[in-house]
Design a protein around this motif. Structure first.
Motif, PDB file in Angstrom:
ATOM      1  N   PHE A  35       0.820  -1.301   0.217  1.00 42.44           N
ATOM      2  CA  PHE A  35      -0.100   0.068   0.004  1.00 42.44           C
ATOM      3  C   PHE A  35       0.892   1.267  -0.019  1.00 42.44           C
ATOM      4  O   PHE A  35       0.342   2.182  -0.623  1.00 42.44           O
ATOM      5  N   MET A  36       1.873   1.182   0.643  1.00 40.89           N
ATOM      6  CA  MET A  36       2.793   2.438   0.852  1.00 40.89           C
ATOM      7  C   MET A  36       3.218   3.379  -0.437  1.00 40.89           C
ATOM      8  O   MET A  36       3.431   4.517  -0.555  1.00 40.89           O
ATOM      9  N   SER A  37       3.771   2.514  -1.524  1.00 40.74           N
ATOM     10  CA  SER A  37       4.083   3.000  -2.614  1.00 40.74           C
ATOM     11  C   SER A  37       3.034   3.873  -3.301  1.00 40.74           C
ATOM     12  O   SER A  37       3.442   4.378  -4.521  1.00 40.74           O
ATOM     13  N   ASP A  38       1.708   3.772  -3.032  1.00 42.26           N
ATOM     14  CA  ASP A  38       0.612   4.233  -3.719  1.00 42.26           C
ATOM     15  C   ASP A  38       0.127   5.659  -3.310  1.00 42.26           C
ATOM     16  O   ASP A  38      -0.717   6.413  -3.593  1.00 42.26           O
ATOM     17  N   ILE A  39       0.750   6.172  -1.973  1.00 45.25           N
ATOM     18  CA  ILE A  39       0.094   7.176  -1.211  1.00 45.25           C
ATOM     19  C   ILE A  39       1.600   8.254  -1.218  1.00 45.25           C
ATOM     20  O   ILE A  39       2.641   7.771  -1.305  1.00 45.25           O
ATOM     21  N   ALA A  40       0.816   9.582  -0.900  1.00 47.98           N
ATOM     22  CA  ALA A  40       1.899  10.690  -0.676  1.00 47.98           C
ATOM     23  C   ALA A  40       2.361  10.688   0.639  1.00 47.98           C
ATOM     24  O   ALA A  40       1.952   9.962   1.473  1.00 47.98           O
ATOM     25  N   ASP A  41       3.530  11.475   0.836  1.00 45.43           N
ATOM     26  CA  ASP A  41       4.594  11.279   1.936  1.00 45.43           C
ATOM     27  C   ASP A  41       3.611  11.810   3.081  1.00 45.43           C
ATOM     28  O   ASP A  41       3.746  11.238   4.232  1.00 45.43           O
ATOM     29  N   GLU A  42       2.618  12.691   2.950  1.00 45.59           N
ATOM     30  CA  GLU A  42       1.873  13.284   4.176  1.00 45.59           C
ATOM     31  C   GLU A  42       1.186  11.905   4.671  1.00 45.59           C
ATOM     32  O   GLU A  42       0.885  11.956   5.896  1.00 45.59           O
ATOM     33  N   PHE A  43       0.517  11.190   3.762  1.00 39.04           N
ATOM     34  CA  PHE A  43      -0.187   9.988   4.284  1.00 39.04           C
ATOM     35  C   PHE A  43       0.936   8.900   4.924  1.00 39.04           C
ATOM     36  O   PHE A  43       0.426   8.258   5.721  1.00 39.04           O
ATOM     37  N   LYS A  44       1.811   8.868   4.319  1.00 39.05           N
ATOM     38  CA  LYS A  44       2.887   7.902   4.691  1.00 39.05           C
ATOM     39  C   LYS A  44       3.503   8.125   6.199  1.00 39.05           C
ATOM     40  O   LYS A  44       3.497   7.283   7.170  1.00 39.05           O
ATOM     41  N   ILE A  45       3.420   9.475   6.491  1.00 36.54           N
ATOM     42  CA  ILE A  45       4.031  10.096   7.944  1.00 36.54           C
ATOM     43  C   ILE A  45       2.936   9.637   8.785  1.00 36.54           C
ATOM     44  O   ILE A  45       3.150   8.922   9.810  1.00 36.54           O
TER      45      ILE A  45
END
Length: 886
Positions: A372-382
């Motif tokens: 899932f992580m590769s599909d979202i922006a940095d702000e969501f990853k944080i």
């Protein structure tokens, strides 16, 4: 328009945006505005020019007084045109230009004519514009028309009048308050929008009267509100009434809860969501109260509408922070949302599952998150990384899989904030879980090999210098650290030299090797690197022997006794002179931004019409303020300033809070006062303090406030003397005294004669925590061991029955007023024991460290073993006395 649309080339990026206003200039548009003066008005061309003017104004372009006046007078001529579209543009430009009082008269007659027009669109817009540009004198002339408009049969006109009332309430509250009957009638309207605006205005009119708001909510919750928008507003007001009643000690069954629960069965989805959110945010909400709200939110998780799924999962995400067990029934539904096309929904689902999942589900979640992580922006990853950090603290036995996941994403592409969040999470895990230290440090070492961020590299090197020497094999980190000396910029090289020196100092077997490496660094091209290497070599000794005097050890490994941010501010403010910089002048208080400064600032008047600046806040500001008052000059150096303590309820006539300034033998109470009544001027404002319940204090002097105009903060002071160096405590009763003078709203001038009055304030307490400054230490163990064991005092205490271990830990932290260290304020869920590390500086600038060990038995009785070390044994004993009496 301003320019013809630019045709897109097929080869251009589809995401490029083309503005029709690209390249327009104010001068050219003002030239075009002459078209308003043409004998034959061209509505289409005039509308285009007004659009350009509005664009310039919204982009922040400023017009001079002459330019604004010329445009305004030209626009007024367009009232001759009967074109409906042009008339709407005229309304907009007049509202945005905000003409001065002498210019308003020119257009008032035209607008008042439109107010009485047979065309409803003219009437509504004329009301909006008039209420934006007129002053209090003109408002009284059109008040009758506005009252009629509120009860008008046309909902557009009625809503325009109500919205205008909301704006006018800020500047002319007394006039708007006279419209209560008409507004009350608007609440019974069949129009959803009118009912919504009427309820909003009526609440604003009554907001300063808590009883009136409670009666309003009580009458409307019986079913007279049909508009979904108004129902949502009513739910918010109901929640506020419930909170107010709880704050004022009302016990028993929660009032109006049945109304909130009934809204969960409303036919409008927005009302259901608002009611569910309100229930979940109630203070001290129970599992029984949460259940119906969680049930409807669970139904929305499977809704075909993305907005409902998002609203439901976001609310559940917040609930999971405080009541994770209540949300576990929704886990299956949320797992299906991990693959949702909307990445915001998927992110919230993941983070909620991380908070509510059990230990057995960790591996499964990690596998799902990896894809899932590769599909979202940095702000969501944080957000995901922060949730994983909390999960690791919750389930420490799962640190290996969580640490592996964090190290894998650390090597992937990402921005600075994202990388910093991962590094912070790994550092937290290392500190909280001893078994994770060595693998975590290796992951960090591997990361700095390719790290492009200087700040992160230096922080990791600093952390390595603290934790690395205490591992089973410190030598394996030397290669990574020394590589930074050759392959990085000067800032990182200097940090690497410092880290090497710490290893050499703390690990006996590595001293000769470290000395050789440091000798190579003295030929570096950078001055800072060379100077550090030379300095550390002189401490270590050229032959590998170490100069072990206490000053050298403190220099290399002693924790900084002041917050870095305070040190930075003091160094920036230091002006070179013959007097050397004194580190003792740096404030030790951990700075925190006052709540008022965190709130977004609204649009406020500037220039002569702007209100005076707010009183100084923050330690530096308080120190400057107090030092500028001659009466306080002899009190010595300020030790601590507390956060503001509110002495009045919100939305009362006078807002007063107090800041406690602690000196060695004096306490200064700074009362920050604000007058919230526009028609009053307060003079000779003072606070009478009764210290009968504070026997060790004696009043020395007080400093009154000469004048307190409307919405202009001011300060009054009262000074008490106490025994020097003694943490005296006590309760103080406060009464605000002043002379009230009425102010003429039309002229702004106060009457000559006034009336003496007083206002009872809340009681104020000086507690033991006021004599302690929160100062953290970077390495608690080193700081603890550096203190003399003979100055240690240990005792055990029974804390009685508590709902949770966290409640007991927070009570002790609040009592002592100390800084938690190394993340020990976080308590694992359902923990039966916990150790909390605290640090601070006691009055007299005495460093204090506390190790508090808590245990809870099956009956929820909590015992605490308190170990205190201080630079002065009498202070260690004083800490125990505070706990024993608290």
């Amino acid at each position: 328009m301003a320019q013809p649309l630019v045709k897109k080339d097929d080869d251009h990026d589809d995401e490029l945006e083309y503005s029709p206003f690209m390249g327009i200039e104010k001068g050219a548009v003002l030239q075009e505005a002459r078209v308003f003066n043409d004998p034959q008005v061209d509505p289409r061309r005039c509308s285009q020019v007004i659009t350009k003017l509005l664009y310039l104004l919204t982009q922040g372009e400023s017009f001079t007084k002459v330019e604004a006046t010329e445009v305004f007078f030209s626009v007024t001529k367009l009232f001759q045109s009967k074109d409906t579209g042009l008339r709407r543009m005229v309304y907009l430009i007049i509202k945005e230009l905000s003409p001065s009082s002498d210019e308003v008269i020119i257009v008032t007659s035209s607008l008042m004519k439109d107010m009485n027009s047979k065309i409803d669109m003219y009437r509504a817009n004329a009301i909006r514009v008039l209420c934006r540009i007129i002053d209090g004198t003109l408002l009284t002339q059109i008040e009758r028309y506005l009252k009629q408009a509120i009860v008008d049969k046309n909902p557009v006109v009625s809503s325009a009048a109500l919205v205008s009332g909301l704006h006018l309430l800020k500047t002319n509250p007394e006039i708007v308050k006279r419209w209560s009957n008409e507004v009350q009638e608007g609440i019974q309207s069949r129009s959803a929008l009118v009912q919504f605006h009427a309820l909003a205005l009526l609440h604003q009119i009554r907001q300063n009267d808590r009883l009136a708001v409670s009666k309003l909510v009580g009458s409307l919750t019986r079913g007279s509100v049909r508009s979904p928008l108004a129902q949502c507003l009513l739910i918010r007001y109901t929640s506020q009434v419930i909170r107010d009643m709880a704050n004022h000690g009302q016990s028993g069954e929660r009032p109006f809860y049945e109304f909130l629960e009934s809204c969960l069965r409303h036919k409008a989805e927005m009302v259901i969501l608002e009611a569910a959110r309100a229930i979940t945010e109630l203070d001290g909400v129970t599992s029984r109260e949460l259940t119906p709200a969680i049930t409807v939110l669970q139904l929305f998780l499977s809704s075909p509408r993305p907005v409902l799924r998002f609203a439901a999962v976001r609310t559940l995400n917040k609930v999971a922070m405080t009541h994770p067990m209540a949300v576990t029934n929704c886990n299956i539904d949320m797992e299906s949302l991990i693959s949702d096309q909307n990445r915001s929904i998927a992110t919230l689902a993941i983070t909620t599952l991380l908070k509510t999942g059990n230990e057995s589900s960790v591996e499964r979640l990690m596998k799902q998150i990896t894809n899932f992580m590769s599909d979202i922006a940095d702000e969501f990853k944080i957000v995901v990384v922060d949730a994983i950090r909390s999960l690791c603290v919750k389930f420490p036995l799962k640190y290996r899989s969580l640490m592996t996941f964090l190290s894998n994403i650390l090597r992937e592409e990402g921005g600075f904030e994202y990388k910093r969040a991962i590094v912070d999470s790994i550092v937290t895990i290392i500190r909280d879980i001893p078994d994770a230290k060595e693998s975590g440090l290796l992951h960090l070492c591997e990361f700095i090999e390719d790290c492009e961020f200087t700040y992160l590299s230096t922080q990791i090197l600093h952390f390595l210098g603290i934790e690395g020497p205490n591992t089973s094999d410190p030598s394996k980190y030397i290669r990574y650290i020394y590589n930074r000396v050759h392959l990085e910029n000067a800032t990182v090289r200097a940090a690497a030299v410092s880290t090497l020196a710490k290893f050499g100092f703390m690990v006996e077997s590595l001293k000769p090797r470290i000395t050789v490496l440091l000798k190579r660094c003295i030929y570096d091209s950078d001055d800072e690197v060379r100077d550090r290497a030379t300095l550390y070599l002189s401490v270590l000794g050229g032959d590998g022997t170490v100069d072990t005097d206490k000053e050298s050890k403190d220099f290399l490994f002693g924790s900084l006794e002041v917050p870095l941010v305070n040190m930075e501010t003091s160094l920036k403010n230091y002006e070179p002179s013959e007097e050397a910089f004194d580190i003792n002048s740096v404030p030790k208080e951990v700075k925190s931004q006052p709540l008022a400064e965190k709130k977004a600032q609204g649009k406020k008047p500037t220039g002569l019409g702007a209100p005076p600046a707010a009183p100084a806040s923050g330690f530096d500001g308080y120190e400057r303020l107090l030092s500028s008052i001659p009466e306080f000059a002899a009190f010595g150096k300020l030790f601590k300033s507390s956060l503001p303590v509110e002495l009045t309820e919100a939305e009362t006539e006078y807002a007063v809070n107090v800041v406690k300034h602690i000196f060695d033998s004096h306490v200064v109470f700074q009362y920050n006062c604000t007058n919230t009544i526009p028609e009053q001027l307060l003079e000779r404002v003072n606070v009478i303090v009764d210290a009968s319940e504070a026997e060790e204090f004696s009043e020395v002097t007080s400093k009154a406030l000469n004048s307190l105009p409307y919405d202009s903060p001011g300060q009054a002071f009262v000074v008490f003397e106490k025994p020097a160096g003694v943490p005296a405590v006590g309760k103080f009763s406060n009464t605000l005294t002043f002379v009230v003078k009425e102010v003429d709203p039309s002229t702004g001038e106060a009457e000559d004669d006034g009336v003496e009055d007083e206002y009872q304030l809340e009681d104020l307490e000086v507690v033991a925590g006021d004599y302690m400054v929160k100062v953290g230490v970077s390495n608690f163990r080193n700081a603890w061991e550096s203190m003399d064991e003979e100055d240690e005092r240990v005792d055990e205490y029974g804390l009685g029955q508590r709902e949770s271990l966290g409640e007991a830990v927070k009570a002790v932290m609040d009592l002592l007023g100390m800084q938690t260290c190394e993340g020990t304020e976080t308590i694992p869920l359902n923990a039966r024991s916990h150790t909390c590390l605290l640090s601070g500086v006691y009055i007299g600038n005495v460093k204090v460290l506390v190790r508090a060990q808590f245990g809870m038995d099956s009956s929820k009785d909590i015992a605490m073993k308190l170990t205190v070390r201080a630079e002065d044994v009498s202070v260690a004993e004083a800490i125990h006395e505070i706990v024993a009496s608290g």
